[in-house]
Design a protein around this motif. Structure first.
Motif, PDB file in Angstrom:
ATOM      1  N   ILE A 140       0.870  -1.176   0.000  1.00  0.00           N
ATOM      2  CA  ILE A 140       0.000   0.000   0.000  1.00  0.00           C
ATOM      3  C   ILE A 140       0.908   1.227   0.000  1.00  0.00           C
ATOM      4  O   ILE A 140       1.627   1.459   0.968  1.00  0.00           O
ATOM      5  CB  ILE A 140      -0.915   0.019   1.244  1.00  0.00           C
ATOM      6  CG1 ILE A 140      -1.811  -1.213   1.271  1.00  0.00           C
ATOM      7  CG2 ILE A 140      -1.741   1.298   1.284  1.00  0.00           C
ATOM      8  CD1 ILE A 140      -2.597  -1.377   2.557  1.00  0.00           C
ATOM      9  N   PRO A 141       0.889   2.000  -1.074  1.00  0.00           N
ATOM     10  CA  PRO A 141       1.734   3.201  -1.088  1.00  0.00           C
ATOM     11  C   PRO A 141       1.233   4.209  -0.053  1.00  0.00           C
ATOM     12  O   PRO A 141       0.033   4.323   0.196  1.00  0.00           O
ATOM     13  CB  PRO A 141       1.599   3.744  -2.511  1.00  0.00           C
ATOM     14  CG  PRO A 141       0.428   3.061  -3.110  1.00  0.00           C
ATOM     15  CD  PRO A 141       0.152   1.827  -2.311  1.00  0.00           C
ATOM     16  N   PRO A 179       0.922   7.429  -0.176  1.00  0.00           N
ATOM     17  CA  PRO A 179      -0.102   8.373  -0.644  1.00  0.00           C
ATOM     18  C   PRO A 179      -1.512   7.767  -0.669  1.00  0.00           C
ATOM     19  O   PRO A 179      -2.484   8.455  -0.376  1.00  0.00           O
ATOM     20  CB  PRO A 179       0.362   8.732  -2.061  1.00  0.00           C
ATOM     21  CG  PRO A 179       1.828   8.507  -2.051  1.00  0.00           C
ATOM     22  CD  PRO A 179       2.032   7.338  -1.125  1.00  0.00           C
ATOM     23  N   ALA A 180      -1.631   6.481  -0.993  1.00  0.00           N
ATOM     24  CA  ALA A 180      -2.949   5.828  -0.982  1.00  0.00           C
ATOM     25  C   ALA A 180      -3.487   5.756   0.440  1.00  0.00           C
ATOM     26  O   ALA A 180      -4.682   5.988   0.680  1.00  0.00           O
ATOM     27  CB  ALA A 180      -2.853   4.431  -1.590  1.00  0.00           C
ATOM     28  N   PHE A 181      -2.612   5.452   1.382  1.00  0.00           N
ATOM     29  CA  PHE A 181      -3.019   5.429   2.800  1.00  0.00           C
ATOM     30  C   PHE A 181      -3.440   6.825   3.242  1.00  0.00           C
ATOM     31  O   PHE A 181      -4.417   6.990   3.963  1.00  0.00           O
ATOM     32  CB  PHE A 181      -1.845   4.917   3.655  1.00  0.00           C
ATOM     33  CG  PHE A 181      -2.174   4.763   5.114  1.00  0.00           C
ATOM     34  CD1 PHE A 181      -2.966   3.725   5.554  1.00  0.00           C
ATOM     35  CD2 PHE A 181      -1.662   5.658   6.043  1.00  0.00           C
ATOM     36  CE1 PHE A 181      -3.261   3.582   6.905  1.00  0.00           C
ATOM     37  CE2 PHE A 181      -1.958   5.530   7.382  1.00  0.00           C
ATOM     38  CZ  PHE A 181      -2.753   4.476   7.824  1.00  0.00           C
ATOM     39  N   GLN A 182      -2.716   7.829   2.751  1.00  0.00           N
ATOM     40  CA  GLN A 182      -3.030   9.205   3.105  1.00  0.00           C
ATOM     41  C   GLN A 182      -4.398   9.606   2.549  1.00  0.00           C
ATOM     42  O   GLN A 182      -5.197  10.227   3.243  1.00  0.00           O
ATOM     43  CB  GLN A 182      -1.943  10.140   2.577  1.00  0.00           C
ATOM     44  CG  GLN A 182      -2.088  11.563   3.025  1.00  0.00           C
ATOM     45  CD  GLN A 182      -0.885  12.418   2.647  1.00  0.00           C
ATOM     46  OE1 GLN A 182       0.033  11.952   1.982  1.00  0.00           O
ATOM     47  NE2 GLN A 182      -0.893  13.651   3.064  1.00  0.00           N
ATOM     48  N   VAL A 183      -4.697   9.241   1.298  1.00  0.00           N
ATOM     49  CA  VAL A 183      -5.989   9.569   0.702  1.00  0.00           C
ATOM     50  C   VAL A 183      -7.108   8.821   1.427  1.00  0.00           C
ATOM     51  O   VAL A 183      -8.131   9.415   1.801  1.00  0.00           O
ATOM     52  CB  VAL A 183      -6.000   9.259  -0.814  1.00  0.00           C
ATOM     53  CG1 VAL A 183      -7.406   9.356  -1.390  1.00  0.00           C
ATOM     54  CG2 VAL A 183      -5.057  10.203  -1.552  1.00  0.00           C
ATOM     55  N   ALA A 184      -6.919   7.529   1.652  1.00  0.00           N
ATOM     56  CA  ALA A 184      -7.945   6.742   2.352  1.00  0.00           C
ATOM     57  C   ALA A 184      -8.160   7.274   3.761  1.00  0.00           C
ATOM     58  O   ALA A 184      -9.309   7.426   4.217  1.00  0.00           O
ATOM     59  CB  ALA A 184      -7.531   5.267   2.395  1.00  0.00           C
ATOM     60  N   GLY A 207      -2.083  13.703  -0.714  1.00  0.00           N
ATOM     61  CA  GLY A 207      -1.895  12.317  -1.140  1.00  0.00           C
ATOM     62  C   GLY A 207      -2.034  12.168  -2.649  1.00  0.00           C
ATOM     63  O   GLY A 207      -1.246  11.480  -3.293  1.00  0.00           O
ATOM     64  N   ILE A 208      -3.032  12.840  -3.218  1.00  0.00           N
ATOM     65  CA  ILE A 208      -3.222  12.794  -4.670  1.00  0.00           C
ATOM     66  C   ILE A 208      -2.039  13.443  -5.373  1.00  0.00           C
ATOM     67  O   ILE A 208      -1.502  12.908  -6.356  1.00  0.00           O
ATOM     68  CB  ILE A 208      -4.546  13.484  -5.058  1.00  0.00           C
ATOM     69  CG1 ILE A 208      -5.736  12.632  -4.573  1.00  0.00           C
ATOM     70  CG2 ILE A 208      -4.632  13.713  -6.563  1.00  0.00           C
ATOM     71  CD1 ILE A 208      -7.081  13.327  -4.685  1.00  0.00           C
ATOM     72  N   TYR A 239       0.962  11.100  -5.106  1.00  0.00           N
ATOM     73  CA  TYR A 239       0.770   9.892  -5.895  1.00  0.00           C
ATOM     74  C   TYR A 239       1.037  10.156  -7.372  1.00  0.00           C
ATOM     75  O   TYR A 239       1.722   9.372  -8.030  1.00  0.00           O
ATOM     76  CB  TYR A 239      -0.647   9.356  -5.700  1.00  0.00           C
ATOM     77  CG  TYR A 239      -0.879   8.055  -6.423  1.00  0.00           C
ATOM     78  CD1 TYR A 239      -0.406   6.855  -5.885  1.00  0.00           C
ATOM     79  CD2 TYR A 239      -1.535   8.022  -7.651  1.00  0.00           C
ATOM     80  CE1 TYR A 239      -0.602   5.654  -6.553  1.00  0.00           C
ATOM     81  CE2 TYR A 239      -1.734   6.834  -8.314  1.00  0.00           C
ATOM     82  CZ  TYR A 239      -1.262   5.653  -7.765  1.00  0.00           C
ATOM     83  OH  TYR A 239      -1.445   4.470  -8.420  1.00  0.00           O
TER      84      TYR A 239
END
Length: 189
Positions: A54-55, A57-62, A182-183, A186
């Motif tokens: 899980i990158p 940035p993906a964790f940050q967006v979620a 995050g976006i 990413y």
């Protein structure tokens, strides 16, 4: 992300039937468990995410989306205090649930612990400083729980509700900033 003042009404509701000695033990245990959870995520949070592919940035967006939804319930819903009071009615171990998790070591606090100790952005000294700040805020939360009776007479239920809603607005802003950052990260990769 850790809300020492917002934890006070939850602490009072959870411990209303206990003596002062037991209340003190619950406050200390809840703070210690929250500290263990947050230290765990400071130390291995990024490694755990990497192992699960899980990158960050993906964790940050979620995490930002979850935080935003949580913030909206703080603003428009019953509020954190009422929700956690309902949770405590079903709880047998008050120090762990709902005090340590999710009141003190909230999803937002866990996300912040991981994001503020990202290995590629922060060196070991900065990560250690972040850990010290987290532990200092947890100490403040514990002190507030130990002084909960006095604090309740000062802010009252309306004051606690107002603080919870204002914190919801601030948390919503932080959540949106996390999603946007995050976006941006990413797509920059």
């Amino acid at each position: 992300m850790i809300d020492p003042i917002g934890t006070v009404p939850v602490f009072l509701a959870v411990t209303s039937q206990y003596s002062q000695t037991i209340r003190r033990r619950i406050a200390i245990k809840a703070s210690a468990v929250a500290a263990l959870v947050l230290v765990f995520f400071v130390v291995v949070g990024e490694v755990l995410l990497s192992a699960m592919a899980i990158p960050l940035p993906a964790f940050q967006v979620a995490g930002g989306i979850v935080l935003f939804l949580f913030a909206m319930t703080m603003i428009f819903g019953e509020g954190k205090i009422e929700q956690e009071r309902k949770m405590c009615e079903q709880s047998t171990e008050a120090a762990i649930f709902p005090l340590a998790i999710p009141s003190i070591a909230s999803p937002g606090a866990i996300l912040a612990a991981v994001m503020m100790t990202e290995n590629s952005l922060y060196n070991v000294t900065e990560q250690f400083q972040t850990l010290l700040v987290i532990l200092a805020v947890l100490l403040i939360a514990m002190i507030f729980m130990l002084l909960a009776g006095r604090i309740q007479t000062i802010i009252g239920k309306s004051g606690a509700n107002l603080i919870s809603r204002v914190m919801g607005i601030i948390l919503g802003s932080v959540a949106v900033a996390n999603v946007l950052e995050g976006i941006k990260i990413y797509f920059a990769i």
